[in-house]
Design a protein around this motif. Structure first.
Motif, PDB file in Angstrom:
ATOM      1  N   LEU A  20       0.837  -1.092   0.030  1.00  0.00           N
ATOM      2  CA  LEU A  20       0.037  -0.119  -0.224  1.00  0.00           C
ATOM      3  C   LEU A  20       0.964   1.228   0.022  1.00  0.00           C
ATOM      4  N   GLU A  21       2.036   1.242   0.723  1.00  0.00           N
ATOM      5  CA  GLU A  21       2.759   2.418   0.773  1.00  0.00           C
ATOM      6  C   GLU A  21       3.454   2.695  -0.398  1.00  0.00           C
ATOM      7  N   ARG A  22       3.932   1.662  -1.304  1.00  0.00           N
ATOM      8  CA  ARG A  22       4.318   1.582  -2.525  1.00  0.00           C
ATOM      9  C   ARG A  22       3.342   2.379  -3.601  1.00  0.00           C
ATOM     10  N   TYR A  23       2.179   1.918  -3.616  1.00  0.00           N
ATOM     11  CA  TYR A  23       1.305   2.386  -4.505  1.00  0.00           C
ATOM     12  C   TYR A  23       0.637   3.648  -4.192  1.00  0.00           C
ATOM     13  N   ARG A  24       0.676   4.132  -3.065  1.00  0.00           N
ATOM     14  CA  ARG A  24       0.325   5.521  -2.783  1.00  0.00           C
ATOM     15  C   ARG A  24       0.729   6.775  -3.512  1.00  0.00           C
ATOM     16  N   PRO A  25       2.245   6.667  -3.705  1.00  0.00           N
ATOM     17  CA  PRO A  25       2.581   7.927  -4.426  1.00  0.00           C
ATOM     18  C   PRO A  25       2.325   8.005  -5.862  1.00  0.00           C
ATOM     19  N   TRP A  26       1.976   6.673  -6.683  1.00  0.00           N
ATOM     20  CA  TRP A  26       1.521   6.629  -7.943  1.00  0.00           C
ATOM     21  C   TRP A  26       0.110   7.501  -7.850  1.00  0.00           C
ATOM     22  N   SER A  27      -0.713   7.128  -7.295  1.00  0.00           N
ATOM     23  CA  SER A  27      -1.895   8.037  -7.303  1.00  0.00           C
ATOM     24  C   SER A  27      -1.766   9.499  -7.210  1.00  0.00           C
ATOM     25  N   ALA A  28      -0.868   9.877  -6.142  1.00  0.00           N
ATOM     26  CA  ALA A  28      -0.469  11.283  -5.856  1.00  0.00           C
ATOM     27  C   ALA A  28      -0.037  11.833  -7.237  1.00  0.00           C
ATOM     28  N   GLU A  29       0.844  11.043  -8.060  1.00  0.00           N
ATOM     29  CA  GLU A  29       1.343  11.761  -8.910  1.00  0.00           C
ATOM     30  C   GLU A  29       0.232  11.713 -10.118  1.00  0.00           C
ATOM     31  N   GLY A  30      -0.364  10.708 -10.398  1.00  0.00           N
ATOM     32  CA  GLY A  30      -1.287  11.125 -11.244  1.00  0.00           C
ATOM     33  C   GLY A  30      -2.584  12.077 -11.016  1.00  0.00           C
ATOM     34  N   GLY A  31      -2.725  12.275  -9.935  1.00  0.00           N
ATOM     35  CA  GLY A  31      -3.621  13.520  -9.453  1.00  0.00           C
ATOM     36  C   GLY A  31      -5.114  12.458  -9.135  1.00  0.00           C
ATOM     37  N   ALA A  32      -4.943  11.298  -8.917  1.00  0.00           N
ATOM     38  CA  ALA A  32      -6.043  10.707  -8.589  1.00  0.00           C
ATOM     39  C   ALA A  32      -6.326  10.575  -6.933  1.00  0.00           C
ATOM     40  N   LEU A  33      -7.689  10.409  -6.661  1.00  0.00           N
ATOM     41  CA  LEU A  33      -7.960  10.323  -5.300  1.00  0.00           C
ATOM     42  C   LEU A  33      -7.838   8.631  -4.845  1.00  0.00           C
ATOM     43  N   PRO A  34      -7.072   8.036  -4.140  1.00  0.00           N
ATOM     44  CA  PRO A  34      -7.049   7.029  -3.887  1.00  0.00           C
ATOM     45  C   PRO A  34      -8.207   6.340  -3.069  1.00  0.00           C
ATOM     46  N   TRP A  35      -8.448   5.036  -3.021  1.00  0.00           N
ATOM     47  CA  TRP A  35      -9.354   4.373  -1.993  1.00  0.00           C
ATOM     48  C   TRP A  35      -8.681   3.122  -1.846  1.00  0.00           C
ATOM     49  N   VAL A  36      -8.709   2.580  -0.568  1.00  0.00           N
ATOM     50  CA  VAL A  36      -8.115   1.268  -0.434  1.00  0.00           C
ATOM     51  C   VAL A  36      -9.260   0.228  -0.163  1.00  0.00           C
TER      52      VAL A  36
END
Length: 66
Positions: A20-36
């Motif tokens: 989860l910690e690895r995937y979190r920056p990807w969503s921020a870089e892409g401007g997406a709002l993450p949901w777990v």
């Protein structure tokens, strides 16, 4: 953006906070709002699920957990 993690897989815990910690920056870089999305939550007890959510929050993940 959905970040999926299994609470349980084939009777063994498959929950992986590092993933989860690895995937979190990807969503921020892409401007997406993450949901777990925690899957297979019916295969673990409420105490295990509460602990997993606490670990997610403790890691600074503020995204909604479903």
């Amino acid at each position: 953006m959905w970040i999926a993690s299994s609470s349980c897989s084939h009777g063994h815990t498959d929950f992986n906070l590092k993933r989860l910690e690895r995937y979190r920056p990807w969503s921020a870089e892409g401007g997406a709002l993450p949901w777990v999305l925690l899957t297979k939550t019916d295969l673990v007890g409420p105490d295990v699920l509460a602990d997993q959510i606490a670990q997610i929050r403790g890691a600074g993940v503020a995204a909604p957990v479903v």
